[in-house]
Motif scaffolding. Structure first.
Motif, PDB file in Angstrom:
ATOM      1  N   SER A  33      60.854 -71.191  58.590  1.00  0.00           N
ATOM      2  CA  SER A  33      59.940 -70.485  59.489  1.00  0.00           C
ATOM      3  C   SER A  33      59.710 -69.045  59.055  1.00  0.00           C
ATOM      4  N   ILE A  34      60.754 -68.385  58.554  1.00  0.00           N
ATOM      5  CA  ILE A  34      60.629 -66.986  58.147  1.00  0.00           C
ATOM      6  C   ILE A  34      60.709 -66.838  56.628  1.00  0.00           C
ATOM      7  N   ARG A  35      60.785 -67.973  55.930  1.00  0.00           N
ATOM      8  CA  ARG A  35      60.747 -68.006  54.464  1.00  0.00           C
ATOM      9  C   ARG A  35      61.860 -67.160  53.839  1.00  0.00           C
TER      10      ARG A  35
ATOM     11  N   ASN B 289      65.732 -70.764  56.086  1.00  0.00           N
ATOM     12  CA  ASN B 289      64.936 -70.897  57.298  1.00  0.00           C
ATOM     13  C   ASN B 289      63.473 -70.946  56.887  1.00  0.00           C
TER      14      ASN B 289
ATOM     15  N   GLY C 281      67.290 -73.735  63.480  1.00  0.00           N
ATOM     16  CA  GLY C 281      66.224 -73.425  62.540  1.00  0.00           C
ATOM     17  C   GLY C 281      66.673 -73.176  61.120  1.00  0.00           C
TER      18      GLY C 281
ATOM     19  N   GLU D 172      61.754 -74.430  64.846  1.00  0.00           N
ATOM     20  CA  GLU D 172      61.343 -73.094  64.435  1.00  0.00           C
ATOM     21  C   GLU D 172      62.233 -72.044  65.068  1.00  0.00           C
ATOM     22  N   SER D 173      62.604 -71.036  64.276  1.00  0.00           N
ATOM     23  CA  SER D 173      63.384 -69.922  64.814  1.00  0.00           C
ATOM     24  C   SER D 173      63.165 -68.710  63.928  1.00  0.00           C
ATOM     25  N   LEU D 174      63.618 -67.543  64.417  1.00  0.00           N
ATOM     26  CA  LEU D 174      63.532 -66.293  63.662  1.00  0.00           C
ATOM     27  C   LEU D 174      64.899 -65.869  63.137  1.00  0.00           C
TER      28      LEU D 174
ATOM     29  N   SER E  51      70.783 -79.258  59.985  1.00  0.00           N
ATOM     30  CA  SER E  51      70.099 -78.052  60.446  1.00  0.00           C
ATOM     31  C   SER E  51      70.722 -77.595  61.752  1.00  0.00           C
TER      32      SER E  51
ATOM     33  N   CYS F 210      64.023 -79.858  61.981  1.00  0.00           N
ATOM     34  CA  CYS F 210      64.397 -78.446  61.943  1.00  0.00           C
ATOM     35  C   CYS F 210      63.479 -77.679  62.888  1.00  0.00           C
TER      36      CYS F 210
END
Length: 285
Positions: free
Chosen positions: A47-49, A45, A29, A278-280, A26, A276
């Motif tokens: 976090s943002i699917r 990712n 993210g 979290e990120s955007l 990873s 992993c």
């Protein structure tokens, strides 16, 4: 080379319907997942699917003996993410080994061939470890088990290699070593010891972080398989295998205390667990 890329929102079933066999790693993210048999690489990712399925890369001839490994990381010069696939193979009837190296830069929609990987090296793990713009593999020289193992480092910007030396551990079996990453530095597991490379590429900078032999129970033999995360308070999340079952231990390096945990229905693959953040950041460039 033209490619077909699939990208959209996902559930865990969407990604793992491909029977992913390995978590490559990873970065920022983004998880890199691989199925070495199709072959298939997926970037996602959670976090943002979002996820992206990269186009299949060409396999060597089907009648060859194949050793394949991947790496994933960030090129700080081009400011982009790259996936590296290395084939190390021999064709039946020909004793010499050959290597092919392919690199996918996120957003280019293609794989390209790059410099040959050292052909006399043998990988010990299915994925390389990303540290500071490089992918690192623990290797040994083919047919020369008595020679010390070392690390081959691939520079994601220059797409070239260098050798990184391990600390002197005497005569060891290279398969008793595990390479990892802690706080963007290489770490090495040898038996119950965890070593840490404070300055990348400098052999003299290896230091021992922990000796975890006292955690062992003589009635329940176990193997330290992974150092997952080093927290700011110096607690360390560790992965052990007890009788073919994986266990998690939260180890306090300050006072030596620890807490045990477990997880169910985990497949017995080397890289089942991966940290992993979290990120955007979207893998769908």
């Amino acid at each position: 080379m033209a490619t077909n890329i699939t990208q959209h929102e996902f559930s865990s079933k969407d990604v793992f319907k491909h029977k992913i066999h390995d978590i490559v790693g990873s970065c920022d993210g983004i998880l890199c997942l691989a199925n070495y048999y199709k072959p298939l690489i997926v970037l996602c990712n959670p976090s943002i699917r979002k996820f992206k399925e990269l186009s299949p890369f060409d396999n060597p001839r089907v009648d060859s003996q194949l050793n394949m490994t991947c790496g994933f990381g960030y090129d700080h010069v081009s400011h982009n993410y790259k996936v590296v696939v290395v084939y190390h193979f021999s064709v039946k009837g020909i004793p010499e080994y050959t290597t092919n190296v392919k690199v996918h830069t996120l957003g280019t929609n293609s794989w390209k061939n790059t410099r040959m990987f050292p052909s006399d090296t043998v990988f010990t793990e299915p994925s390389g470890k990303y540290v500071s713009g490089t992918i690192n593999w623990l290797v040994f020289l083919k047919g020369r088990h008595s020679d010390p193992p070392f690390i081959v480092s691939f520079d994601l910007d220059k797409e070239s290699y260098q050798k990184v030396f391990l600390l002197d551990l005497g005569e060891i079996d290279v398969f008793d070593l595990t390479l990892g990453v802690l706080r963007d530095c290489l770490c090495l597991i040898h038996d119950d010891d965890v070593w840490f490379m404070r300055e990348y590429g400098i052999k003299e900078s290896w230091i021992k972080l922990f000796d975890l032999s006292y955690l062992q129970d003589s009635t329940k033999p176990s193997t330290l398989t992974k150092v997952l995360y080093l927290f700011e308070d110096d607690n360390v999340l560790l992965e052990f295998i007890y009788f073919e079952k994986k266990k998690l231990i939260l180890y306090n390096s300050k006072n030596g205390s620890f807490k045990k945990g477990s997880f169910k229905n985990a497949a017995m693959f080397q890289n089942t667990l991966e940290v992993c953040v979290e990120s955007l950041i979207s893998p769908c460039f």
